[in-house]
Design a protein around this motif. Sequence first.
Motif, mmCIF file in Angstrom:
data_model
loop_
_atom_site.group_PDB
_atom_site.id
_atom_site.type_symbol
_atom_site.label_atom_id
_atom_site.label_comp_id
_atom_site.label_asym_id
_atom_site.label_seq_id
_atom_site.Cartn_x
_atom_site.Cartn_y
_atom_site.Cartn_z
ATOM 1 N N TYR A 146 0.839 -1.191 0.000
ATOM 2 C CA TYR A 146 0.000 0.000 0.000
ATOM 3 C C TYR A 146 0.873 1.240 0.000
ATOM 4 C CZ TYR A 146 1.003 0.236 5.004
ATOM 5 O OH TYR A 146 1.645 0.304 6.204
ATOM 6 N N ILE A 189 -3.429 3.822 -2.203
ATOM 7 C CA ILE A 189 -3.418 2.883 -3.321
ATOM 8 C C ILE A 189 -3.035 1.526 -2.733
ATOM 9 C CG2 ILE A 189 -2.316 2.222 -5.496
ATOM 10 C CD1 ILE A 189 -1.713 5.271 -5.882
ATOM 11 N N GLU A 238 -2.275 -2.568 -3.484
ATOM 12 C CA GLU A 238 -1.880 -3.531 -4.511
ATOM 13 C C GLU A 238 -1.834 -4.919 -3.877
ATOM 14 O OE1 GLU A 238 1.273 -2.135 -7.281
ATOM 15 O OE2 GLU A 238 1.446 -0.487 -5.840
ATOM 16 N N ARG A 246 -12.329 -0.561 -7.209
ATOM 17 C CA ARG A 246 -11.469 -1.375 -8.074
ATOM 18 C C ARG A 246 -12.174 -1.637 -9.393
ATOM 19 N NH1 ARG A 246 -11.679 -7.335 -7.706
ATOM 20 N NH2 ARG A 246 -13.589 -7.948 -6.642
ATOM 21 N N LEU A 290 -6.645 2.304 -12.583
ATOM 22 C CA LEU A 290 -7.082 1.039 -11.998
ATOM 23 C C LEU A 290 -7.528 0.153 -13.145
ATOM 24 C CD1 LEU A 290 -9.382 2.346 -9.097
ATOM 25 C CD2 LEU A 290 -6.924 1.863 -9.015
ATOM 26 N N ASN A 304 -3.876 -4.642 -13.574
ATOM 27 C CA ASN A 304 -2.983 -4.281 -12.460
ATOM 28 C C ASN A 304 -3.597 -4.570 -11.088
ATOM 29 O OD1 ASN A 304 -4.559 -1.997 -11.637
ATOM 30 N ND2 ASN A 304 -3.299 -0.581 -12.825
ATOM 31 N N LYS A 363 -5.023 -2.980 -8.949
ATOM 32 C CA LYS A 363 -4.904 -1.963 -7.907
ATOM 33 C C LYS A 363 -6.284 -1.538 -7.439
ATOM 34 C CE LYS A 363 -0.586 0.115 -9.509
ATOM 35 N NZ LYS A 363 0.033 1.359 -10.016
ATOM 36 N N GLN A 364 -6.320 -1.075 -6.193
ATOM 37 C CA GLN A 364 -7.538 -0.516 -5.615
ATOM 38 C C GLN A 364 -7.185 0.849 -5.027
ATOM 39 O OE1 GLN A 364 -10.006 -3.291 -3.262
ATOM 40 N NE2 GLN A 364 -8.419 -4.808 -3.676
#
Length: 184
Positions: free
Chosen positions: A3, A13, A15, A75, A103, A107, A109-110
Amino acid sequence: MRYTETKLKGCFILEPTVFEDERGYFFESFNETKLTSILGYKPHFVQDNQSKSQFGVVRGLHLQGGEHAQAKLVRVVEGSVLDVAVDVRPGSPTFGQHISVELSADNKKQLFVPRGFLHGFSVLSEHAVFFYKCDNNYHKESEDGINPLDPQLAIDWQIPHERMILSQKDQKAQSFEGLRLKLI
């Protein structure tokens, strides 16, 4: 899970750790204990939302105010978006500043968007399925927002202007200055 706190305090962010093999992949999309450790408090999510949009759609910038304010964990399940959060917390040293992060389903990511932020996204892929958790229920009377093309914020939505698709509501939304005057 990795993060990173953004320049906007409380906006993270996230991950996830992804486990891949010949069968596909696995990752935790939500773990309350880990998120509590990152945030320093226990979020209580009460509503999940999902939308599907085509390339060029810009949704936002929205928030709910007062006792109905919402934090969001967002997400993308399919496709890719540019996700944007704008700090509108009165007294915040980063008031009026924004961050944007891509996003995507690839990837994984959130973005955690705390209460007191405008939020929106633009669809960068042919289509995108966007999913988010909220820590407060939707309350129509507490809705607020600004036009996502407000020149004061100068957000680069990464979509050519002539290809942008905005709702009538977002096109007619107030200016950032109008919201600022209501908040102070």
